[in-house]
Design a protein around this motif. Structure first.
Motif, mmCIF file in Angstrom:
data_model
loop_
_atom_site.group_PDB
_atom_site.id
_atom_site.type_symbol
_atom_site.label_atom_id
_atom_site.label_comp_id
_atom_site.label_asym_id
_atom_site.label_seq_id
_atom_site.Cartn_x
_atom_site.Cartn_y
_atom_site.Cartn_z
ATOM 1 N N ILE B 172 30.065 28.154 52.508
ATOM 2 C CA ILE B 172 29.218 29.051 51.464
ATOM 3 C C ILE B 172 30.391 29.416 50.299
ATOM 4 N N LEU B 173 29.791 28.858 49.248
ATOM 5 C CA LEU B 173 30.728 28.784 48.081
ATOM 6 C C LEU B 173 30.485 30.064 47.007
ATOM 7 N N PHE B 174 31.424 30.933 46.666
ATOM 8 C CA PHE B 174 31.196 31.709 45.681
ATOM 9 C C PHE B 174 32.123 31.562 44.414
ATOM 10 N N SER B 175 31.536 31.303 43.415
ATOM 11 C CA SER B 175 32.142 30.985 42.264
ATOM 12 C C SER B 175 32.038 31.919 41.284
ATOM 13 N N THR B 176 33.230 32.369 40.518
ATOM 14 C CA THR B 176 33.034 33.387 39.468
ATOM 15 C C THR B 176 34.162 33.038 38.573
ATOM 16 N N TYR B 177 33.993 33.474 37.265
ATOM 17 C CA TYR B 177 34.829 32.776 36.215
ATOM 18 C C TYR B 177 35.835 34.157 35.669
ATOM 19 N N VAL B 178 36.948 33.328 35.057
ATOM 20 C CA VAL B 178 37.811 34.139 34.697
ATOM 21 C C VAL B 178 38.401 33.567 33.452
ATOM 22 N N CYS B 179 37.948 33.971 32.322
ATOM 23 C CA CYS B 179 38.276 33.314 30.935
ATOM 24 C C CYS B 179 37.983 34.155 29.891
ATOM 25 N N HIS B 180 37.543 35.396 30.123
ATOM 26 C CA HIS B 180 36.856 36.272 29.026
ATOM 27 C C HIS B 180 38.033 37.399 28.620
ATOM 28 N N PRO B 181 38.098 37.737 27.495
ATOM 29 C CA PRO B 181 39.247 38.984 27.101
ATOM 30 C C PRO B 181 38.324 39.905 27.573
ATOM 31 N N SER B 182 38.840 41.365 27.020
ATOM 32 C CA SER B 182 38.385 42.536 27.348
ATOM 33 C C SER B 182 37.027 42.785 27.267
ATOM 34 N N MET B 183 36.211 42.304 28.228
ATOM 35 C CA MET B 183 34.780 42.467 28.609
ATOM 36 C C MET B 183 34.583 42.885 29.980
ATOM 37 N N ALA B 184 33.682 44.004 30.222
ATOM 38 C CA ALA B 184 33.839 44.426 31.614
ATOM 39 C C ALA B 184 32.761 43.748 32.338
ATOM 40 N N ASN B 185 31.649 43.938 31.958
ATOM 41 C CA ASN B 185 30.339 43.322 32.829
ATOM 42 C C ASN B 185 30.487 41.685 33.019
ATOM 43 N N ASP B 186 30.539 41.061 31.668
ATOM 44 C CA ASP B 186 30.690 39.665 31.616
ATOM 45 C C ASP B 186 32.042 39.466 30.843
ATOM 46 N N GLU B 187 33.085 39.646 31.708
ATOM 47 C CA GLU B 187 33.111 38.867 33.097
ATOM 48 C C GLU B 187 33.593 39.603 34.314
ATOM 49 N N LEU B 188 34.289 40.707 33.982
ATOM 50 C CA LEU B 188 35.462 41.104 34.980
ATOM 51 C C LEU B 188 34.639 41.604 36.400
ATOM 52 N N SER B 189 33.126 42.095 36.128
ATOM 53 C CA SER B 189 32.593 42.538 37.253
ATOM 54 C C SER B 189 32.403 41.346 38.315
ATOM 55 N N GLY B 190 32.294 40.373 37.899
ATOM 56 C CA GLY B 190 32.201 38.905 38.773
ATOM 57 C C GLY B 190 33.401 38.883 39.798
ATOM 58 N N PRO B 191 34.544 38.515 39.131
ATOM 59 C CA PRO B 191 35.805 38.381 39.879
ATOM 60 C C PRO B 191 36.301 39.643 40.714
ATOM 61 N N VAL B 192 35.745 40.822 40.362
ATOM 62 C CA VAL B 192 36.065 42.028 40.927
ATOM 63 C C VAL B 192 35.153 42.116 42.221
ATOM 64 N N ILE B 193 33.909 41.836 42.260
ATOM 65 C CA ILE B 193 33.350 41.772 43.428
ATOM 66 C C ILE B 193 33.691 40.765 44.250
ATOM 67 N N ALA B 194 33.913 39.498 43.832
ATOM 68 C CA ALA B 194 34.414 38.361 44.651
ATOM 69 C C ALA B 194 35.746 38.730 45.255
ATOM 70 N N THR B 195 36.458 39.441 44.398
ATOM 71 C CA THR B 195 37.772 40.047 45.411
ATOM 72 C C THR B 195 37.553 40.759 46.421
ATOM 73 N N PHE B 196 36.650 41.672 46.198
ATOM 74 C CA PHE B 196 36.548 42.810 47.320
ATOM 75 C C PHE B 196 35.664 41.982 48.405
ATOM 76 N N PHE B 197 34.759 41.288 48.039
ATOM 77 C CA PHE B 197 33.951 40.754 49.291
ATOM 78 C C PHE B 197 35.046 39.901 49.799
#
Lengths: 429, 429, 429
Positions: B172-197
Motif C-alpha cells: 500500500i503506497l502513501f505519497s505526499t509532497y514536500v516542495c511548498h514553502p510556508s503553507m500549512a494545509n497545502d502542503e504540510l498537513s500531508g507530510p505530517v499525517i504521513a509521518t505520524f501514520f
C-alpha cells in the motif's frame, strides 16, 4: 380449477386450524392425513438424533393437556382453550408455584395486551405458558397449580413430499412449512395453497415441461434435513421455485428475492407480480425469514425466492392469537392460487424462439396485417411486429415481454399465432 | 496512538512551517532531518539533469535573502518576513528598476488583495516577487532596489522514502509532497499525517498483511522521477494507496477517485468515508490535481486515489499566505489520522471467507442465538446471520459490508466470532 | 459545402415534389433522373415476381389520370390537382356509382377534415380515392362517374445506389426511401439530404476512412429486396449507418436507436445530437417505423439507426396533403445536412490513441503549458491534460469525449496538437 375447489381451500384451512402442530409430533401427522384426502402426499419419518449438517433432529414432542389452576380450581390458563397457551416443546411439569415464581414461565405481549403470543423453545428444555398481558395482570397473588401433560422423547420428525412429473427432470420446487399451532396466515395459508395447487397439477402429470415438487416441512430443521438428505439431487435438478408462506391475508402480494437476486425465479415472480398488480412489495434477501434462508445458503444456492402477501413480521397479527380464521379469507386464498398458477404458467411458456424468415415477414399474406395502409391504421398489429423483432434466439419470452412491456401471457398468444404460420420456431438451447 | 503523539502532529507542523521548501534545495533536506526524528526516512538524492520520462531533473535552487528596497532604504517586500514573497526558482538578481519596470516582476491577487500568492517558475528562468495587491498599490513612483541572493545550479533533487514491511510483498503506497514553502494545509498537513501514520505502523512491522511504503516527494517532478526509477517494481507490487494532501483543515473529508474509478483503493476509501461521515465530498478523476495524475497516467495505472479534507483549489486560502498555522488545527489532524488508520485497517481485514457448514448453522449451540423464539426476539443476532449469508467465498469483506450496509469494522467483529466457533474459514484466493 | 449547394437542396425538393412516386413505376425513374443531375446514381431494376425473403416484388404500377365526376361533368376529385387523391396501386376502373357505393372507395380523415390523407394498397388489388372529409360531406346524392387510367402489370421495381469509396472497405450505409407521392417532409427531405450529402463526399473520394453507400429504395419491399440480394456482403462490411427520413421540418432533431441500442451508430448519433442541441428526442427501437425495421431484424442485425427531425407519426401533417412545401424549409434542410456531416465526421475521427510518454509529459516544453504556476492559472490547458489522461489505448475518441464531457470535434483539435508534438500515436486495433 373449479369453484368447488376454490371453496374447499378455506374449508381445508378451517379443518387444519385446531390441530396442535410443532416441528415434530402427532399434530403434523394428523395434518398430513387430512391433506392426503386431496393429494397422495408421501409421509417421511426422520428419527430423533439424525444428523443434518450442523443440526440434530430433536426428540419428538407431544402434548395432551396443560393448564394453570388457581386455588379455587379455576383453569386461569388452559391449553384446551387455545394451543398457543403452551410454549411449544414445553417439558412435562406438575407443581405449585407462587405468582412470582410462575411469572418466570409466562410470556406476554405488553404492547398487544389482549393477544396470546406464539413462543417456542425447541433446542433448550424449559416449560412456559403464553397469555394475554392483561389477563396476566389480573392474576392475584397466591399459589398456582401447574400441569403440563406433555412428552419429549425419542421419536421422529415428519415431513411430506409430493411430486408431479413433467417432461423434463428439471424441477420447480415449492416449499411450505407445517409446524405452527393454531395460526391461519402463518402458517396454514401456505400448506393450503400448496395442496390445492399440487392437486390442480395432478391432471397435467406428464404433460408439463417441468417436474413440480412440493415439500411440507417443519421450518428450518425440516428444510435443513431435507437438503442434507437430497443435496446432490437438488443441485442438479432444481431449476427454480418458491417458499410459499403468509399468503392468505388480504394484504398486497410480496416477493422476497433469492440471495443472487437475478435468478429465473426472481425474474418470473417480479414479472408476474408487476403485471397482475402494479403495487406489490419487493424485498431483498436481507429481509428473509423462512426456509429461503436454507435454500439460498452459501454453497447450497438453490434459486428459491419467497412468495407471500403480507410478509412475516410486517403485520401486527403475526405470531399471535390474532392470526386466526378471520385474518384470512377465501377470496385472498383464491387470488393467491391464481397468482401461483401464473408463476408456473410463466415457467412453462418461457421458451426462446427464433424467426424463420429474414427481415419482417409479409404479415398480410397470413392475415396478420391489414393490406391497406392508412395513417390511422399504422399502429395496427404492432404487437405482432414487436414480438417478432425480439424472436432472435437470444431473448427468452420473459425478456421479450419485458422489452415490449407486456405480460408474458399476452406475448404467448402472439407466439402461438406466429408458430401456427411457421414464422418462428423454438430455438435450441 | 498515544495522546502525546497526537499533540506532536501539530507541533511537527509548526516546526516545519518556516522552512523555505521548493522542488530542490536545502529546505527539503532540513524538512527531512526533522521528520527523521520520528521515522528513519531514507533520503535519496537525484542529480540535476537526470532524465525521467519526458522530464529532466532541474538545477538545484537555494535562496538566502531577497527584497525590494525603496529609495529611503525600507524593505517594502522582504523574503525574511515571508518566504512566499519570492517566486520559487527566482534566478539571482541585483539592480534598480522604476516602479513600472518592477511591476512586470510582481505577482498579486487582485481579488484577495491582502494575501500574498504562492507562485513558482521551475522550468523557465525568471525572477519575481509576490505581494499583497493592496501593498503593491501603495508603492509610490520612483526607483526600487532589488536584491535576490539565490543560486540555481547543478545539484540534486531530494526525496524521502520509508517502508514498513508486512507479511506480503504487496504494497500500500502513501505519497505526499514536500516542495511548498510556508503553507500549512497545502502542503504540510500531508507530510505530517504521513509521518505520524508511518510512525504508528513501525510497532507492527512484520505483522501487517501488506507492506506500507511512504513517499515524500517534490510534487510532479518527484513523482515522475520516482515512477521512472521504480516502474517495474511498482507495477508488480502496488496493491492500493493514496496521495495524502490538504488534510489538516476543518473541512469535510474528500476523496478523489482513481482513473479507473472502481479500484480497491476507491472501494476502501468510499466505504470508510461513508461510514465515518455521511457527508463527504466525492470527486472524479477529472478533478485531479496532485501526484495521482502521474500514478494514474495511461500505462502507469497504479490504483492510487487522493484523500483530503478541503480539496486543493476549492478553498480561498489555497496557495496564499492565508494557508497558515491558524488554518489547520490539532483536532483536524487527529481526525484525519484516525481516518487514515481506518483506511488501512480496511485493507488489512478485507479477506474473503467461506462458510464451513452447509445451510445455516445452529447458532444456539455456540451461544450466538437465544434458544427461545418469541415474536419480539426474532430479529436478534440478525447481523450474525447476515454476515454468514454472504461468507460464500465470493464476496470480500468490503462487499459483505456493502450488501448488509454496515461498516466493515462491525462486520469484522462478527467474523472473529464466527472464526472462533469454526463456522467460517478464510477462502483461498 | 457551398451556399449555392445549400440553396439547391430546397430547389431539388421543389422539383421532385410534383412527381407521382410509388414503390414501382415511372415516378421513381423520373425522380432518379433528376437526382442524377447531382450524383451518378446507379439505377437498378428488379423484375416483378422476384422473390425477396418472405416477399415478392409486385407488379409495376403507373397512373396517367383519375377522377370522380358528378352528373354535371365536374371533376369533384381530380388526380391532376393532387396525386394524393388516388390510393396508391389503385387498379384501373371505369364506371358509374351511386354516392353510397362510391363511399366504400373513399378515404378521409374525419379528425383533420380539410386534409387529403395518403393511402396505399400495394398487396391487395383494390381502387380508391382520398379526399378531404369536408369535401366528401358536400357531395350530393346521385351518380358519380369514376375513371382510373392506371396500369398494374409485370414490369420492375427501381432503386438507386451510390458509393463513395474510402480507404477502408468498411461501409457507413445511408438508406432513404423513394416511394411517396407529393409529400415534402416524408419523404422528399430524406432523398434530398442524402443526395447533397453524397455530392459533398464525392470530392473526398478515396480519402475518407470509411466507404459511404447511399441507397434510395422503395420503403419496406425495397429494403428487403436489397438486403436479400446483398446479405453476405452487408454482414461483413457495414460498420454503421442511418435511415434518413422526415428531416426537413423545423422540429427538434430525433434519433431512433438500433435494436441492440448500444452500437457505434447509436453512440455517434447520441453524442452529436447532445452536443449540437441539448434538447433532442431519443426513441427506442420499439418506436421504429421505417427501413430500420429490416436492417435490425433478428439475424440481419445491421447497426442502422434512424435520424430525423419530427419522427414519422408524431406530427399532424404526417401522411397528409399538409406535408407540403411549406412544411419544410431551406434552413431546416441546411441544419440537417450539417448535422449529418457531424455524424460522419465523428465516424471518421473516432480513432483510439495511446500516449507515447509515461506519466504526464512536460507540456511546457511544447508550448502547451504556461511555465509559470499561479493560483489563478492552474486550470489552464486543463483540456489537453484531460485528453491525454484518456489516450490509453482503450478509450476511443467518442469515449474520451464522453468522459470529459466535450464534443468530439473539440477533442479532435487537441488530438491534432498532441499528434504534432508526438505525444500520442494511433493505437493499433
Amino acid at each position: 380449477l373449479t369453484d368447488k375447489m376454490k371453496n374447499e381451500m378455506y374449508e381445508l384451512l378451517e379443518r387444519l386450524f385446531p390441530i396442535t402442530r410443532s416441528i415434530t409430533g402427532n399434530g403434523v401427522r394428523e395434518t398430513f392425513s387430512i391433506i392426503q384426502e386431496h393429494i397422495p402426499l408421501i409421509q417421511h419419518e426422520v428419527p430423533s438424533g439424525t444428523k443434518a449438517f450442523d443440526w440434530i433432529v430433536p426428540d419428538e414432542w407431544n402434548i395432551r393437556d396443560a393448564y394453570i389452576m388457581d386455588d379455587d380450581g379455576n383453569r386461569v390458563v388452559d391449553y384446551q382453550q387455545s394451543n398457543l397457551h403452551i410454549v411449544s416443546y414445553s417439558v412435562p411439569f406438575e407443581g405449585t408455584l407462587t405468582l412470582d415464581e410462575l411469572k418466570k414461565h409466562l410470556f406476554t405481549l405488553p404492547e398487544q395486551p389482549d393477544l396470546i403470543p406464539y413462543v417456542t423453545s425447541y433446542y433448550e428444555r424449559r416449560w412456559g405458558f403464553c397469555m394475554a398481558h392483561n389477563k396476566m395482570n389480573e392474576l392475584k397473588d397466591g399459589n398456582y397449580h401447574i400441569k403440563i401433560d406433555s412428552s419429549l422423547e425419542p421419536g421422529s420428525m415428519t415431513y411430506g413430499e409430493f411430486v408431479v412429473k413433467g417432461k423434463s427432470e428439471k424441477e420447480i420446487l415449492f416449499s411450505t412449512y407445517v409446524c405452527h399451532p393454531s395460526m391461519a396466515n402463518d402458517e396454514l395459508s401456505g400448506p393450503v395453497i400448496a395442496t390445492f395447487f399440487a392437486k390442480s397439477l395432478m391432471d397435467r402429470a406428464g404433460s408439463t415441461k417441468y417436474t413440480y415438487r412440493f415439500l411440507f416441512l417443519p421450518e428450518t430443521i425440516g428444510a435443513i434435513t431435507y437438503i442434507s438428505k437430497n443435496f446432490d439431487r437438488l443441485k442438479n435438478i432444481v431449476f427454480g421455485g418458491y417458499v410459499i408462506t403468509c399468503i392468505g391475508d388480504s394484504g398486497k402480494f410480496s416477493y422476497l428475492k433469492t440471495r443472487a437476486g437475478n435468478t429465473i425465479s426472481d425474474r418470473v415472480a417480479m414479472h408476474v407480480l408487476k403485471h397482475i398488480t402494479h403495487d406489490y412489495n419487493l424485498y431483498e434477501f436481507l429481509d428473509r425469514g423462512s426456509d429461503e434462508r436454507q435454500y439460498n445458503a452459501p454453497g447450497v444456492d438453490l434459486p428459491i425466492g419467497s412468495i407471500m402477501r403480507s410478509k412475516h413480521r410486517t403485520y401486527p397479527e403475526y405470531h399471535t392469537s390474532a392470526d386466526n380464521l378471520d385474518f384470512v379469507s377465501p377470496m385472498a386464498l383464491n387470488e393467491s392460487l391464481s397468482m401461483v398458477e401464473r408463476l408456473i404458467e410463466t415457467f412453462e411458456i418461457n421458451n426462446i424462439y427464433i424467426c424463420i424468415k429474414s427481415c419482417e415477414p409479409q404479415l398480410g399474406k397470413y392475415g396478420l396485417y391489414n393490406n391497406i395502409s392508412k395513417k390511422d391504421m399504422i399502429g395496427q398489429n404492432r404487437l405482432i411486429k414487436d414480438v417478432l423483432a425480439y424472436c432472435d434466439g437470444q431473448h427468452d419470452l420473459l425478456a421479450v415481454a419485458e422489452v415490449i412491456n407486456r405480460p408474458i401471457w399476452t406475448v404467448k398468444s402472439i407466439i402461438d399465432q406466429l408458430l401456427n404460420h411457421k414464422l418462428i420456431k423454438l430455438a435450441k438451447r
